[in-house]
Scaffold this motif. Structure first.
Motif, PDB file in Angstrom:
ATOM      1  N   VAL A  43       0.836  -1.203   0.000  1.00 14.78           N
ATOM      2  CA  VAL A  43       0.000   0.000   0.000  1.00 14.78           C
ATOM      3  C   VAL A  43       0.875   1.259   0.000  1.00 14.78           C
ATOM      4  O   VAL A  43       0.635   2.214  -0.752  1.00 14.78           O
ATOM      5  CB  VAL A  43      -0.942   0.018   1.229  1.00 14.78           C
ATOM      6  CG1 VAL A  43      -1.635   1.373   1.356  1.00 14.78           C
ATOM      7  CG2 VAL A  43      -1.975  -1.084   1.110  1.00 14.78           C
ATOM      8  N   LEU A  44       1.913   1.244   0.826  1.00 17.82           N
ATOM      9  CA  LEU A  44       2.790   2.408   0.895  1.00 17.82           C
ATOM     10  C   LEU A  44       3.598   2.567  -0.389  1.00 17.82           C
ATOM     11  O   LEU A  44       3.893   3.701  -0.800  1.00 17.82           O
ATOM     12  CB  LEU A  44       3.722   2.289   2.105  1.00 17.82           C
ATOM     13  CG  LEU A  44       3.031   2.271   3.472  1.00 17.82           C
ATOM     14  CD1 LEU A  44       4.072   2.271   4.593  1.00 17.82           C
ATOM     15  CD2 LEU A  44       2.077   3.436   3.628  1.00 17.82           C
ATOM     16  N   ALA A  50       2.211   6.995  -6.573  1.00 20.64           N
ATOM     17  CA  ALA A  50       1.181   7.967  -6.955  1.00 20.64           C
ATOM     18  C   ALA A  50       1.630   9.393  -6.675  1.00 20.64           C
ATOM     19  O   ALA A  50       1.375  10.305  -7.470  1.00 20.64           O
ATOM     20  CB  ALA A  50      -0.114   7.660  -6.208  1.00 20.64           C
ATOM     21  N   LEU A  51       2.309   9.583  -5.559  1.00 23.35           N
ATOM     22  CA  LEU A  51       2.801  10.917  -5.227  1.00 23.35           C
ATOM     23  C   LEU A  51       3.828  11.377  -6.250  1.00 23.35           C
ATOM     24  O   LEU A  51       3.759  12.499  -6.768  1.00 23.35           O
ATOM     25  CB  LEU A  51       3.408  10.918  -3.827  1.00 23.35           C
ATOM     26  CG  LEU A  51       4.032  12.232  -3.348  1.00 23.35           C
ATOM     27  CD1 LEU A  51       2.980  13.328  -3.256  1.00 23.35           C
ATOM     28  CD2 LEU A  51       4.710  12.043  -1.991  1.00 23.35           C
ATOM     29  N   ALA A  61      -6.796   6.421  -3.632  1.00 21.08           N
ATOM     30  CA  ALA A  61      -7.198   5.020  -3.511  1.00 21.08           C
ATOM     31  C   ALA A  61      -6.439   4.305  -2.402  1.00 21.08           C
ATOM     32  O   ALA A  61      -6.858   3.236  -1.950  1.00 21.08           O
ATOM     33  CB  ALA A  61      -6.969   4.304  -4.846  1.00 21.08           C
ATOM     34  N   THR A  62      -5.312   4.902  -1.936  1.00 23.03           N
ATOM     35  CA  THR A  62      -4.536   4.278  -0.856  1.00 23.03           C
ATOM     36  C   THR A  62      -4.883   4.862   0.510  1.00 23.03           C
ATOM     37  O   THR A  62      -4.311   4.436   1.511  1.00 23.03           O
ATOM     38  CB  THR A  62      -3.034   4.464  -1.089  1.00 23.03           C
ATOM     39  OG1 THR A  62      -2.703   5.859  -0.981  1.00 23.03           O
ATOM     40  CG2 THR A  62      -2.614   3.935  -2.446  1.00 23.03           C
ATOM     41  N   TYR A 128      -5.826   0.707   3.998  1.00 24.25           N
ATOM     42  CA  TYR A 128      -5.708   2.087   3.528  1.00 24.25           C
ATOM     43  C   TYR A 128      -5.139   2.940   4.661  1.00 24.25           C
ATOM     44  O   TYR A 128      -5.291   2.619   5.846  1.00 24.25           O
ATOM     45  CB  TYR A 128      -7.063   2.642   3.065  1.00 24.25           C
ATOM     46  CG  TYR A 128      -8.107   2.751   4.162  1.00 24.25           C
ATOM     47  CD1 TYR A 128      -8.231   3.898   4.947  1.00 24.25           C
ATOM     48  CD2 TYR A 128      -8.981   1.683   4.412  1.00 24.25           C
ATOM     49  CE1 TYR A 128      -9.186   3.980   5.958  1.00 24.25           C
ATOM     50  CE2 TYR A 128      -9.927   1.745   5.414  1.00 24.25           C
ATOM     51  CZ  TYR A 128     -10.024   2.913   6.183  1.00 24.25           C
ATOM     52  OH  TYR A 128     -10.966   2.985   7.184  1.00 24.25           O
ATOM     53  N   VAL A 129      -4.446   4.008   4.300  1.00 22.40           N
ATOM     54  CA  VAL A 129      -3.809   4.892   5.274  1.00 22.40           C
ATOM     55  C   VAL A 129      -4.800   5.973   5.700  1.00 22.40           C
ATOM     56  O   VAL A 129      -5.328   6.698   4.859  1.00 22.40           O
ATOM     57  CB  VAL A 129      -2.550   5.554   4.673  1.00 22.40           C
ATOM     58  CG1 VAL A 129      -1.946   6.549   5.659  1.00 22.40           C
ATOM     59  CG2 VAL A 129      -1.529   4.497   4.285  1.00 22.40           C
ATOM     60  N   SER A 130      -5.019   6.077   6.997  1.00 21.13           N
ATOM     61  CA  SER A 130      -5.905   7.132   7.494  1.00 21.13           C
ATOM     62  C   SER A 130      -5.133   8.294   8.103  1.00 21.13           C
ATOM     63  O   SER A 130      -5.659   9.405   8.232  1.00 21.13           O
ATOM     64  CB  SER A 130      -6.882   6.564   8.532  1.00 21.13           C
ATOM     65  OG  SER A 130      -6.180   5.963   9.613  1.00 21.13           O
TER      66      SER A 130
END
Length: 398
Positions: A43-44, A50-51, A61-62, A128-130
């Motif tokens: 995920v990371l 994406a960044l 989406a992550t 997912y990262v919150s």
């Protein structure tokens, strides 16, 4: 350091937490499985890609998009996470990670800092990262405070926390004058680029450096190898204290930025063997070149002592340069170091001053470093040099 450090720079090193020694469990909470850790890493990895690809949809989406919004203006050539620990919670998981990133065109090696990420899980089991925040005992990064704004010059990149780019242009002009001034004195064999961070407040500056704000009150700027990082210094940052900096005049502001830029240029030759009177005095010497200021204007506290018949017996020890030192004592330490470097330039020449600085740093350890460099580069002894410096202080300030 700057401001009197106007006072000048220092670096703070983050301390690695005991939790990082536990590769899967972190501190407390049930152990995560290897598969969970691998899933979080993926995920990371997608988040980082994406960044770098400026893909807001893929980033969203992550997980949370806050960091993407705040980081969009930062020119990045690399951004990677390495998960070092995962522990499950009732709501999902918490991951410890090492973040490494480079600013395009400025960082020769990655900045390395520790992060703590909170993760949730969707109904179909996807992570997912919150939240993404500094690890405990790690300093903040600029985007933790606000959206990063940028202004770029010929030799400089100025990054602000929630500041308009038009406001940052003033720092660009100062830095772009500082870089060639430093190269003219020190030589061209350094990056000849500088990154300046401008937080919104003194508290913001302290958070970037991972130290209490009281340590930097009245200090206009500091230079740190890695703001909020591990202290290996692959990437220097000049960090401005906007509150102290605002109280300086035009000349003072230029001196501050030139002083800090000198620390960036000399970093590779500034070691544990280098006393602070030399590193800070040399940065002041370059900072004040061409200002037309008389010695008693640059060294008012030391001049007052000399007029009172109190000429220092020795060159200022490192302890006198502490951020929490008495302001007058701190000022005299800087002024004494500046006069020592000015004396070397006057008596032996600027090339010998530069060679002396490099020779001290190359010694490897403090004991004997100055003494050997004095003998080999300047042809004098520590006792003779100190006596000459005391006479020079009297002559310039008496």
């Amino acid at each position: 350091m700057a401001g009197r450090r106007d006072v000048w720079g220092a670096a703070g090193a983050a301390v690695a937490g005991f939790c990082l020694l536990l590769p899967l469990t972190g501190c407390g909470g049930p152990a995560a499985t290897d598969s969970t850790r691998a899933e979080v890493q993926r995920v990371l990895d997608r988040r980082a890609a994406a960044l770098l690809g400026h893909d807001g949809t893929a980033y969203g989406a992550t997980g949370a998009r806050t960091e993407y919004t705040r980081l969009r203006a930062l020119p990045l050539s690399s951004w990677t996470y390495r998960v070092t620990g995962v522990r499950r919670t009732s709501a999902g998981a918490v991951a410890d990670a090492e973040l490494r990133y480079r600013v395009t065109g400025y960082d020769t090696a990655p900045v390395d800092t520790r992060r703590t990420l909170t993760l949730g899980r969707t109904a179909d089991g996807k992570w997912y990262v919150s939240a993404d925040r500094p690890a405990r005992d790690a300093g903040q990064q600029l985007w933790d405070q606000a959206t990063v704004t940028t202004a770029k010059g010929a030799h400089s990149l100025v990054l602000g926390a929630g500041r308009p780019a038009t406001e940052l242009r003033a720092f660009v002009r100062l830095a772009d004058r500082a870089v060639p001034a430093v190269s003219g004195a020190w030589g061209p064999r350094w990056s000849r680029r500088v990154v300046v961070l401008v937080p919104r407040t003194l508290a913001g500056m302290a958070a970037l450096l991972g130290s209490p704000a009281v340590n930097y009150r009245g200090i206009a700027a500091v230079t740190t190898g890695e703001a909020g990082g591990a202290g290996k210094a692959p990437a220097d940052r000049v960090v401005v204290n906007p509150e102290a900096y605002a109280g300086l005049g035009d000349v003072g502001r230029q001196v501050v930025i030139t002083h800090e830029t000198t620390h960036v240029a000399t970093r590779a030759h500034t070691t544990a063997a280098t006393p602070l009177w030399l590193s800070e005095g040399y940065a002041d010497w370059i900072g004040y070149l061409g200002t037309g200021r008389a010695p008693e204007e640059i060294a008012p506290e030391l001049a007052r002592s000399v007029r009172d018949g109190r000429v220092p017996a020795t060159l200022p020890p490192d302890a006198r340069f502490g951020f929490t030192s008495d302001p007058s004592e701190l000022a005299r330490a800087y002024e004494g170091g500046w006069l020592a470097c000015r004396m070397v330039a006057d008596r032996w020449g600027t090339e010998r001053l530069d060679a002396f600085y490099r020779a001290v740093g190359a010694h490897g350890q403090r004991a004997g470093a100055v003494e050997q460099a004095l003998k080999e580069v300047l042809g004098t002894t520590a006792a003779e040099f100190t006596a000459s410096w005391r006479a020079y202080v009297r002559a310039q300030l008496g």
